[in-house]
Design a protein around this motif. Structure first.
Motif, PDB file in Angstrom:
ATOM      1  N   ARG A  38       0.853  -1.181   0.000  1.00 43.36           N
ATOM      2  CA  ARG A  38       0.000   0.000   0.000  1.00 43.36           C
ATOM      3  C   ARG A  38       0.886   1.226   0.000  1.00 43.36           C
ATOM      4  O   ARG A  38       1.579   1.495   0.985  1.00 43.36           O
ATOM      5  CB  ARG A  38      -0.933   0.025   1.201  1.00 43.36           C
ATOM      6  N   ALA A  39       0.868   1.946  -1.113  1.00 47.83           N
ATOM      7  CA  ALA A  39       1.583   3.204  -1.200  1.00 47.83           C
ATOM      8  C   ALA A  39       0.739   4.309  -0.569  1.00 47.83           C
ATOM      9  O   ALA A  39      -0.488   4.159  -0.456  1.00 47.83           O
ATOM     10  CB  ALA A  39       1.881   3.535  -2.662  1.00 47.83           C
ATOM     11  N   PRO A  40       1.343   5.414  -0.157  1.00 51.00           N
ATOM     12  CA  PRO A  40       0.590   6.506   0.456  1.00 51.00           C
ATOM     13  C   PRO A  40      -0.561   6.958  -0.426  1.00 51.00           C
ATOM     14  O   PRO A  40      -0.371   7.259  -1.602  1.00 51.00           O
ATOM     15  CB  PRO A  40       1.640   7.603   0.620  1.00 51.00           C
ATOM     16  N   ASP A  89       8.257   1.940  -5.875  1.00 53.60           N
ATOM     17  CA  ASP A  89       8.065   0.756  -5.045  1.00 53.60           C
ATOM     18  C   ASP A  89       7.876   1.119  -3.574  1.00 53.60           C
ATOM     19  O   ASP A  89       7.610   0.240  -2.746  1.00 53.60           O
ATOM     20  CB  ASP A  89       9.272  -0.190  -5.169  1.00 53.60           C
ATOM     21  N   THR A  90       8.023   2.395  -3.244  1.00 55.98           N
ATOM     22  CA  THR A  90       7.850   2.840  -1.865  1.00 55.98           C
ATOM     23  C   THR A  90       6.435   2.543  -1.391  1.00 55.98           C
ATOM     24  O   THR A  90       5.453   2.955  -2.019  1.00 55.98           O
ATOM     25  CB  THR A  90       8.127   4.348  -1.751  1.00 55.98           C
ATOM     26  N   THR A 119      11.119   2.106   1.717  1.00 51.46           N
ATOM     27  CA  THR A 119      11.245   3.456   1.173  1.00 51.46           C
ATOM     28  C   THR A 119      12.408   3.478   0.193  1.00 51.46           C
ATOM     29  O   THR A 119      13.534   3.135   0.572  1.00 51.46           O
ATOM     30  CB  THR A 119      11.478   4.492   2.279  1.00 51.46           C
ATOM     31  N   VAL A 120      12.123   3.890  -1.041  1.00 52.11           N
ATOM     32  CA  VAL A 120      13.153   3.930  -2.071  1.00 52.11           C
ATOM     33  C   VAL A 120      13.369   5.383  -2.468  1.00 52.11           C
ATOM     34  O   VAL A 120      12.458   6.049  -2.958  1.00 52.11           O
ATOM     35  CB  VAL A 120      12.747   3.102  -3.302  1.00 52.11           C
ATOM     36  N   SER A 121      14.581   5.870  -2.241  1.00 47.70           N
ATOM     37  CA  SER A 121      14.900   7.258  -2.566  1.00 47.70           C
ATOM     38  C   SER A 121      15.465   7.367  -3.977  1.00 47.70           C
ATOM     39  O   SER A 121      16.129   6.448  -4.466  1.00 47.70           O
ATOM     40  CB  SER A 121      15.901   7.808  -1.557  1.00 47.70           C
TER      41      SER A 121
END
Length: 122
Positions: A38-40, A89-90, A119-121
């Motif tokens: 579930r992404a924001p 993918d965050t 969390t992918v930056s």
């Protein structure tokens, strides 16, 4: 009966993470496993699933070729290897178990873990 997900964290784009999900309280060797995320601000989406034997795997189009789901029935566990990761993918990743192998929607799963944040930056 519990599912414990772990392995999330902060990683740069192009990096990798391996999520783990361990079941307790019963054997899950005859269950299919899956991961959802579930992404924001979004719905919980299907990511990958694996049959009870490990002989069949299923992936969403967005992760196909980058993620690999596997299982170890002796450890009552399954794993999601993710690479290369992208900022999209965050999400919070949830593992789930079902007697219906290959189900790709949340109602198909009877057991859920608590979620682990990836969390992918960029």
């Amino acid at each position: 009966v519990q599912l414990q997900a772990s392995g999330g964290g902060l990683v740069q784009a192009g990096g990798s993470l391996r999520l783990s999900c361990v079941g307790s309280g019963r054997t899950f060797s005859n269950y299919g496993w899956a991961w959802f995320r579930r992404a924001p601000g979004k719905e919980r989406d299907f990511v990958a699933a694996i049959s009870w034997s490990g002989g069949s795997t299923y992936y969403s189009e967005s992760v196909k070729g980058r993620f690999t789901i596997s299982r170890d029935n002796a450890k009552n566990a399954n794993y999601l290897q993710m690479n290369p990761l992208k900022p999209e993918d965050t999400a919070v990743y949830y593992c789930a178990a079902s007697l219906n192998a290959g189900a790709t929607t949340p109602p198909g799963y009877s057991h859920w873990g608590q979620g682990t944040l990836v969390t992918v930056s960029s």
